[in-house]
Enzyme design. Sequence first.
Site, mmCIF file in Angstrom:
data_model
loop_
_atom_site.group_PDB
_atom_site.id
_atom_site.type_symbol
_atom_site.label_atom_id
_atom_site.label_comp_id
_atom_site.label_asym_id
_atom_site.label_seq_id
_atom_site.Cartn_x
_atom_site.Cartn_y
_atom_site.Cartn_z
ATOM 1 N N GLU A 52 13.135 6.990 -17.963
ATOM 2 C CA GLU A 52 12.945 7.509 -16.602
ATOM 3 C C GLU A 52 12.704 9.016 -16.662
ATOM 4 O O GLU A 52 13.152 9.696 -17.591
ATOM 5 C CB GLU A 52 14.213 7.208 -15.777
ATOM 6 C CG GLU A 52 14.148 7.725 -14.354
ATOM 7 C CD GLU A 52 15.269 7.191 -13.452
ATOM 8 O OE1 GLU A 52 16.207 6.551 -13.964
ATOM 9 O OE2 GLU A 52 15.178 7.420 -12.229
ATOM 10 N N ASN A 200 12.819 -0.267 -6.905
ATOM 11 C CA ASN A 200 14.011 -0.212 -7.772
ATOM 12 C C ASN A 200 15.246 0.001 -6.901
ATOM 13 O O ASN A 200 15.229 0.830 -5.983
ATOM 14 C CB ASN A 200 13.878 0.969 -8.743
ATOM 15 C CG ASN A 200 15.182 1.267 -9.463
ATOM 16 O OD1 ASN A 200 15.578 0.540 -10.368
ATOM 17 N ND2 ASN A 200 15.866 2.331 -9.059
ATOM 18 N N GLU A 201 16.288 -0.743 -7.159
ATOM 19 C CA GLU A 201 17.547 -0.601 -6.413
ATOM 20 C C GLU A 201 17.251 -0.385 -4.923
ATOM 21 O O GLU A 201 17.689 0.614 -4.324
ATOM 22 C CB GLU A 201 18.428 0.503 -7.009
ATOM 23 C CG GLU A 201 18.855 0.162 -8.426
ATOM 24 C CD GLU A 201 20.001 1.002 -9.006
ATOM 25 O OE1 GLU A 201 20.392 2.010 -8.399
ATOM 26 O OE2 GLU A 201 20.506 0.614 -10.079
ATOM 27 N N TYR A 269 26.120 -1.386 -15.118
ATOM 28 C CA TYR A 269 26.563 -0.381 -16.087
ATOM 29 C C TYR A 269 28.052 -0.558 -16.362
ATOM 30 O O TYR A 269 28.801 -0.951 -15.459
ATOM 31 C CB TYR A 269 26.322 1.026 -15.534
ATOM 32 C CG TYR A 269 24.855 1.404 -15.507
ATOM 33 C CD1 TYR A 269 24.235 1.923 -16.636
ATOM 34 C CD2 TYR A 269 24.091 1.234 -14.354
ATOM 35 C CE1 TYR A 269 22.890 2.273 -16.619
ATOM 36 C CE2 TYR A 269 22.743 1.579 -14.327
ATOM 37 C CZ TYR A 269 22.150 2.092 -15.464
ATOM 38 O OH TYR A 269 20.817 2.436 -15.464
ATOM 39 N N GLU A 324 18.467 -2.796 -16.155
ATOM 40 C CA GLU A 324 19.238 -1.578 -16.452
ATOM 41 C C GLU A 324 20.625 -2.008 -16.869
ATOM 42 O O GLU A 324 21.317 -2.708 -16.122
ATOM 43 C CB GLU A 324 19.319 -0.644 -15.237
ATOM 44 C CG GLU A 324 18.031 0.068 -14.933
ATOM 45 C CD GLU A 324 18.139 1.106 -13.806
ATOM 46 O OE1 GLU A 324 19.228 1.694 -13.618
ATOM 47 O OE2 GLU A 324 17.124 1.309 -13.121
HETATM 48 O O1 AHR Z 1 19.621 4.889 -15.078
HETATM 49 C C1 AHR Z 1 20.042 5.838 -14.151
HETATM 50 C C2 AHR Z 1 19.952 5.337 -12.720
HETATM 51 O O2 AHR Z 1 20.829 4.274 -12.547
HETATM 52 C C3 AHR Z 1 18.617 4.770 -12.306
HETATM 53 O O3 AHR Z 1 17.728 5.749 -11.902
HETATM 54 C C4 AHR Z 1 18.984 3.878 -11.161
HETATM 55 O O4 AHR Z 1 18.116 2.797 -11.028
HETATM 56 C C5 AHR Z 1 20.404 3.458 -11.471
HETATM 57 O O5 AHR Z 1 21.255 3.651 -10.413
#
Ligand code: AHR
Length: 517
Positions: A52, A200-201, A269, A324
């Site tokens: 990114e 995205n998101e 994450y 992600e």
């Molecule tokens: O990877 C960092 C961020 O995490 C990305 O930009 C977003 O899609 C997610 O919240």
Amino acid sequence: MRISTYVLKYAKVVLAIVLPSVLLAQQPVTIQIGKSTDSVQISKHIYGHFAEHLGRCIYDGLYVGEDNKTIPNTEGVRNDIIAALKELNIPNLRWPGGCFADTYHWKDGVGPQEDRPTIVNRWWGGTTEDNSFGTHNFLNLCEELGAEPYLSANVGSGTVQELIDWMQYTNHDGVSPMADWRRENGREEPWDVKYWGVGNETWGCGGNMTAEYYVDIYRKYATFMSDWNNTGGVYRIASGASEDDYHWTETLMKNVPHSLMDAVALHDYAVFDWNAKGPSVNFDEEIYFKSMEQALRMEEYVTKHVAIMDKYDPEGRVDLFVDEWGGWYDAEPEVQNGVLYQQNTIRDVMIAGTVLNTFNNHAKRVKMANLAQMVNVLQAVILTDEEKMIKTPTYHVMNMYKVHQDAMLLPSKIENNSQFRGLPAISVSASKGVDDTVHISLVNIDSKEQRTVEVNVADLDIKNLTAQILTSEKLQDHNSFNDPEKVVPGEFKDFKLRKGVLSIDIPAHSLIVLEGK
Ligand code: AHR
């Protein structure tokens, strides 16, 4: 009651509680690995990456500019990074975001450099970028790497026209306004980009939409997305849920015609507290435990999202892309423009190993995953400091696990896993490659104790075994610019194969990949 009788009674109670867990901890963990029955292939795309426009991922990371005379580069991309990524066989690369994607206007990143407007990276540090790394740089890099590009399109602040122009620019081989512009900009052949993300998101930085609202937006965008030949060559990916947002997946699966949607995404994450994510290196035992607790939740999230997809799509037409994933800690404060720059330790080895085992084991529905992110950001495989470049421990995991790319999944079952503070200590996945080579990847997340594991491989025709291990003395060990090879794989010999049972002593916090022929 006499004191001695009381002591005896108390000791019996303590033994009754403690002894079973001590015995259990000493008992070998038993694992069954069977023959491949229902022909599930582990898609190589599970080993995908993500880059990114964020901190030093692109600018001052991957891309140092074509005029750079100090750092050897190809069209501005560092040659040392290209070589390292080629070694990993990276199958795909997602770009330009992330949150950045929904602010990005691709037309600003093509044509003569001097005519390109700047863009302020509003999500990540407010830096002003000159748009010098654009579509041509990215797609040429993918070509050089032999990786499929995955373009994440701007839905939040873009238009349908902008997206379909991008598709025409990259994919149309006839005469058309965008294809002609591409030729003017020096590229004759189309790149034939297959993977396209529709925002995205979109529940967050991509527009704060509800799932119901996004369904209609998605349907509209997907309707106009074409590969120009109507051969079905374009893969449309819906912006997906975060972690356990099952409502999001259910709403999409129920309300979007599956003929319009090839994959649904998922982001997860390993973060235990978004307001205090903890340090990337100087973490203690407690933080390690919490990180692992979060990382292992991937198994639950994937299982439940897949169950919803199975309900609405039993024939498995729509894929799940975990586009992600990774560990996310507090950024290293001393790194300039180090937005989301973090170090990478044995904890990251444990996260990557266990999560990739989950993806392998769910390969029937999980067809792509993208580690966040490739260079200098989050759980990066590569870190740079001016002309220096290092490979992180996570790089070595991806390198050791690449043997699973496109191999056939072998079903594995852990029969009596032992516990690390209530978490399953051992994680496993296995596969058989085209040349019949079997690979078994094992992780022991216990910070202190080794585990003896007995793997029943009687169903597989394995004779010669070799193994590699990735571990280090301390959980916090990492590679640095002064000590770039502190954590590297080594040969492992602490195993025996006898009468179809493979007995292995797996040291604390270590990852092992066995190869059998
Ligand atoms: O990877 C960092 C961020 O995490 C990305 O930009 C977003 O899609 C997610 O919240």
